[in-house]
Design an enzyme around this catalytic site. Structure first.
Site, PDB file in Angstrom:
ATOM      1  CG  PHE A  63       7.570  -9.702   3.472  1.00  6.93           C
ATOM      2  CD1 PHE A  63       7.669 -10.852   3.154  1.00  6.93           C
ATOM      3  CD2 PHE A  63       6.573  -8.763   2.920  1.00  6.93           C
ATOM      4  CE1 PHE A  63       6.468 -11.550   2.712  1.00  6.93           C
ATOM      5  CE2 PHE A  63       5.535  -9.532   2.137  1.00  6.93           C
ATOM      6  CZ  PHE A  63       5.475 -10.680   2.294  1.00  6.93           C
ATOM      7  CD  GLN A  82       2.523  -2.676  -3.081  1.00  7.60           C
ATOM      8  OE1 GLN A  82       1.934  -3.327  -2.394  1.00  7.60           O
ATOM      9  NE2 GLN A  82       3.600  -1.920  -2.485  1.00  7.60           N
ATOM     10  CG  HIS A  90       2.817  -8.074  -5.590  1.00  6.93           C
ATOM     11  ND1 HIS A  90       3.554  -8.779  -5.937  1.00  6.93           N
ATOM     12  CD2 HIS A  90       2.607  -8.192  -4.091  1.00  6.93           C
ATOM     13  CE1 HIS A  90       4.017  -9.451  -4.767  1.00  6.93           C
ATOM     14  NE2 HIS A  90       3.222  -9.171  -3.688  1.00  6.93           N
ATOM     15  CG  LEU A 146      -0.188 -11.584  -4.390  1.00  8.37           C
ATOM     16  CD1 LEU A 146       0.528 -10.460  -4.934  1.00  8.37           C
ATOM     17  CD2 LEU A 146      -0.644 -11.334  -2.949  1.00  8.37           C
ATOM     18  CD  GLU A 192       7.686  -8.332  -0.631  1.00  5.89           C
ATOM     19  OE1 GLU A 192       6.720  -7.694  -1.215  1.00  5.89           O
ATOM     20  OE2 GLU A 192       8.493  -7.666   0.030  1.00  5.89           O
ATOM     21  NE  ARG A 200       4.698  -6.492  -1.693  1.00  6.47           N
ATOM     22  CZ  ARG A 200       3.881  -6.581  -1.092  1.00  6.47           C
ATOM     23  NH1 ARG A 200       2.528  -5.844  -1.314  1.00  6.47           N
ATOM     24  NH2 ARG A 200       3.628  -7.746  -0.207  1.00  6.47           N
ATOM     25  CG  HIS A 243      -1.217  -6.091  -4.559  1.00  7.37           C
ATOM     26  ND1 HIS A 243      -1.848  -7.236  -4.276  1.00  7.37           N
ATOM     27  CD2 HIS A 243      -0.499  -6.079  -3.280  1.00  7.37           C
ATOM     28  CE1 HIS A 243      -1.686  -8.008  -2.920  1.00  7.37           C
ATOM     29  NE2 HIS A 243      -0.843  -7.079  -2.322  1.00  7.37           N
ATOM     30  NE  ARG A 276       0.154  -2.523   1.188  1.00  8.64           N
ATOM     31  CZ  ARG A 276       0.350  -3.900   1.112  1.00  8.64           C
ATOM     32  NH1 ARG A 276       0.949  -4.369   2.084  1.00  8.64           N
ATOM     33  NH2 ARG A 276       0.054  -4.606  -0.019  1.00  8.64           N
TER      34      ARG A 276
END
Lengths: 248, 605
Positions: B121, B234, B236, B250, B253, B309, B380, B415
């Site tokens: 990730f 954030q 995304h 969404l 990722e 991100r 997000h 994050r």
């Protein structure tokens, strides 16, 4: 842009009247979008449950043109828009308001199922080893999003109202996930027969047809559980054998 | 006089996602009498939407991993505005929390040796995310729910808290309405845990459901708690952009973790064009090395699609702005290309990303094993939140605790993916433990009937205005449009100033909104009440953002596009002053403990 009419059941406590709403529809819209548009264009008190809008939470269950569906995953282009699209609440549960029903019986039934009870850990650090191929069987059941469409379509609940004696397809899937969990040591077969009414299911497979997660509810969950019930209670040789076999 | 039902508990948990459920389980385990309130049905909270996985340095997929590397990755990703003690506790305890979920029945994907598998990730140096295909959040919430219902706490489904009650400076409980019939409930409690998640509904394009209205943020703020880092949102990088009705939903990722690449309209992998210095030593600069990393080659460096991100989202915006976007205003996310390298690519994609396959097939008519997805940034997650003590999760208000997304500090300015699910259970457990401890040492606080009646009256006010007031959905949409335009992914001083002015007008409109009909399951009324937290959160975001004159993590200021070292020394603090106005201060970040500082520096080399 074109128009479509939605015939939505409105009312409280089961006293329902269909009302027609004509709205402009756009590219890629789903039924839930139409309901939201109707809400924001005037019917702000139109009751509907929803959360994720992506088929992952199982909140927006309803009956669209008579079929139990998730409204967020039902695209308008797949429906015949020359006729009004009917949207009704699920029929198998007590009605609250408009498209919302009281689904709490499903939660009560689930609580009656004995919880997960793992065997002793395999490793000193308290962890277990499991092969991917061994977990895939239960991973199918664990995809369930608890939309309760299978409960809605099941005639034992829908037509015969056996909510207190029959836990229903969703909860058989949950039982199967526990029974077939590679680590579980609990025995739920007696409960399935005596208190949870698995015998009422006559495998019409309606639940499998409506499952938005494509879980093979009847073939992979209910039938194997029924077989375990038969083995334990009706097969004389197994019964004899089990009398002498130590409990797992 | 408005009637209500009174309940009494030792610990009241508000919110039933991962953090709330974990907190309730922990508090119940101490013998405390616990209530868990959720706005939706149990098991439907936004945790269910988490896809990719749960970060924990278990070392089952790569034995080089350790808590210290996870800690350093989290701090680097957060651009050092994090609460370092929280980052330490999180990195140290996450693996135990994953194993605990397995002991409660969760079934994670496995390694060939039969251990819990871990995936790549963004921003994580090693393969670190325990996962179940791309439905890890469902696995987590269902495990906690199924375990939790046998732990003795009482669940109140479809209850919404509208205000916290205070006894002097201490929290005394909460006032809520039940959704099905609109009845009122007073929950008296010795300790209250907020676990209400995020505030994405402040924005038009968001991955959040209707519930994400920042309730806990606003409840804590109005109760006098300090709020930190509210400028950091954030976005995304990969939300769906088409069809319009699903814009913002969404796209995990995990697609990039499994080898998915980002391309512009010219087919170029544009992520190779801008690799930040802080990551250049661990990011590959060619396609061949990137693929080797995906397949587990320990010598290879990460492909640039797995940068953090905030950075990936800005690169996507750049491509779109410069005219190299996709037909519907996004860029292309391509996973089908892996068939060049993998024989059974189609089956592999369906196995590893089943719900993405499903989602695109059914909602967009796109087969991701053959065609590219169109994606763009979506609101997000909020890094900012209620300021808490790292160890106990208590806010600056005695007896009021917070865990999960509504608490601030762990993630700093940005994050890392996968750090949220682990955050929920690590700090959910801690909040439950310390809230129960607090409750056992304190008497039941007193509730002021006058305060209760004031809240009840305000809650019913939209009915008084009835049809003569404005439709609350229209006001909500206007707020979402405003925040999208004035406080979105790229911000300017002029726009944020306009945003604050428009916010005052929206507040006035909200005060005049009206609803029809009765209190039974009435979304119009419910939305009218959600406007209060949405407006408070929007104001906190704008007030915080306008003051940070630099670009860092989830805050990109177009007038100040660079990071500024001076601004790395403080966190933004928002709180409600005695006269009721929102005030902002800059709080100096305490020195990082020397052993943790050494870990950070070692990992920068």
């Amino acid at each position: 842009m074109s128009k479509a009419t939605f015939r939505i059941s409105r009312g409280s406590g089961g006293d329902l009247t269909p009302e027609d709403y004509e709205i402009e529809i756009g590219e890629g819209m789903v039924v839930l979008d139409a309901v939201h548009q109707i809400q924001s264009e005037g019917a702000s008190d139109l009751a509907v449950r929803w959360n994720c809008k992506a088929g992952k939470c199982g909140s927006c269950s309803a009956e669209v043109n008579g079929m139990p569906r998730l409204m967020c995953m039902t695209r308008l282009e797949d429906l015949d828009l020359s006729q009004p699209v009917t949207i009704e609440p699920m029929h198998a549960f007590p009605h609250v308001r408009d498209l919302v029903t009281d689904v709490s019986s499903n939660y009560r039934a689930k609580k009656s199922i004995k919880p997960f009870k793992p065997r002793k850990p395999d490793n000193a650090d308290g962890t277990w080893n499991m092969k991917q191929e061994d977990v895939e069987r239960v991973q199918e059941f664990r995809k369930c999003i608890e939309c309760f469409l299978c409960q809605d379509v099941c005639h034992v609940l829908r037509d015969h109202h056996k909510h207190e004696e029959f836990i229903g397809p969703r909860n058989f899937v949950y039982s199967a996930a526990l029974e077939m969990h590679p680590l579980d040591t609990e025995d739920r077969v007696g409960d399935l027969k005596k208190d949870q009414g698995i015998g009422y299911c006559n495998i019409t497979k309606c639940c499998t047809v409506v499952c938005p997660e494509n879980i093979k509810i009847t073939d992979n969950a209910i039938i194997p559980l029924k077989e375990r019930v038969v083995d334990e209670f009706y097969d004389p040789f197994t019964k004899l054998f089990r009398m002498f076999k130590p409990k797992k | 006089m408005n009637g209500y039902t009174t309940h009494e508990f030792d610990v009241l948990v508000i919110g039933a996602g991962g953090a709330g459920l974990r907190a309730a389980i922990e508090a119940s385990g101490t013998g405390a009498k616990v209530a868990l309130i959720c706005k939706s049905l149990l098991g439907k909270a936004h945790t269910v939407m988490a896809e990719g996985g749960m970060a924990a340095a278990m070392g089952t997929a790569d034995d080089r991993d350790s808590w210290s590397t996870h800690f350093a990755d989290t701090m680097r990703g957060g651009m050092y505005l994090n609460n370092s003690r929280m980052a330490e506790l999180h990195a140290k305890e996450a693996a135990d929390r994953v194993n605990e979920l397995e002991a409660w029945g969760a079934v994670f994907d496995r390694t060939p040796e039969g251990r819990i598998n871990q995936r790549n990730f963004g921003g994580h140096k090693y393969r670190r995310l325990a996962h179940v295909g791309d439905r890890t959040g469902l696995e987590m919430i269902r495990t906690l729910q199924d375990h939790g219902i046998h732990q003795g706490f009482e669940v109140f489904m479809e209850y919404t808290v509208v205000d916290l009650l205070m006894d002097g400076g201490r929290v005394a409980g909460a006032f809520a309405y039940e959704r099905n019939h609109g009845t009122f409930h007073l929950f008296r409690a010795k300790a209250v845990i907020l676990a209400t998640g995020g505030l994405g509904r402040c924005y038009k394009v968001t991955s959040n459901s209707w519930e994400g209205t920042g309730d806990g943020h606003a409840l804590a703020y109005h109760a006098g708690a300090e709020m930190r880092d509210m400028e950091f949102l954030q976005f995304h990088p990969t939300g769906m952009v088409w069809p319009p009705s699903v814009r913002g939903i969404l796209v995990t990722e995990g697609v990039r973790g499994e080898g998915g690449i980002l391309q512009n309209s010219e087919g170029r992998r544009f992520m190779f064009d801008d690799i930040p210095d802080a990551y250049s030593h661990q990011t590959s600069d060619n396609e061949e090395e990137g693929w080797r990393y995906i397949t587990g080659d320990k010598e290879a460096r990460r492909p640039p699609e797995l940068l953090t991100r905030d950075h990936v989202a800005r690169c996507i915006i750049r491509e779109i702005k410069e005219g190299r976007g996709s037909p519907h205003g996004g860029v292309f996310l391509n996973i089908h290309w892996i068939k060049e390298n993998l024989k059974d690519a189609e089956a592999h994609i369906k196995k590893k990303l089943p719900s993405m396959y499903h989602q695109f097939k059914e909602l967009a008519g796109v087969d991701i094993t053959k065609e590219s997805m169109e994606v763009g940034p979506t609101t997000h997650y909020v890094m900012g939140g209620i300021k808490v003590d790292a160890d106990t999760q208590m806010s600056t208000v005695p007896g009021l605790f917070a865990a999960g997304e509504c608490a601030g500090g762990l993630h700093g300015a940005n994050r890392l993916g996968g750090n949220s699910l682990s955050d929920l259970v690590v700090f959910g457990k801690r909040a439950g433990q310390y809230a129960a401890e607090y409750a056992s040492g304190h008497d039941m606080p007193t509730v002021d009937e006058g305060q209760v009646q004031d809240i009840a009256k305000e809650t019913l006010a939209p009915f008084e205005r009835g049809d003569t007031g404005e439709n609350p959905f229209q006001i909500q949409h206007a707020l979402q449009d405003m925040m999208q335009a004035k406080a979105g992914i790229v911000r300017t001083h002029v726009e944020m100033t306009e945003g604050l002015e428009e916010l005052q007008k929206l507040k006035a409109r909200a005060a005049e909104c009206g609803v029809q009909s009765n209190r039974d399951f009435n979304p119009g009324w419910n939305t009218a009440l959600d406007l209060k937290p949405l407006l408070a959160c929007s104001e906190m975001i704008l007030m915080s953002a306008i003051n940070r004159k630099e670009s860092r993590g989830g805050h990109y200021h177009d007038d100040y596009p660079e990071k500024c070292p001076e601004h790395a020394k403080w966190n933004t603090i928002i709180h409600k002053s005695a006269d009721g106005t929102m005030t902002r201060t800059e709080a100096e970040i305490p020195a990082v403990r020397s052993d943790l500082q050494e870990i950070i520096e070692e990992n920068q080399r």
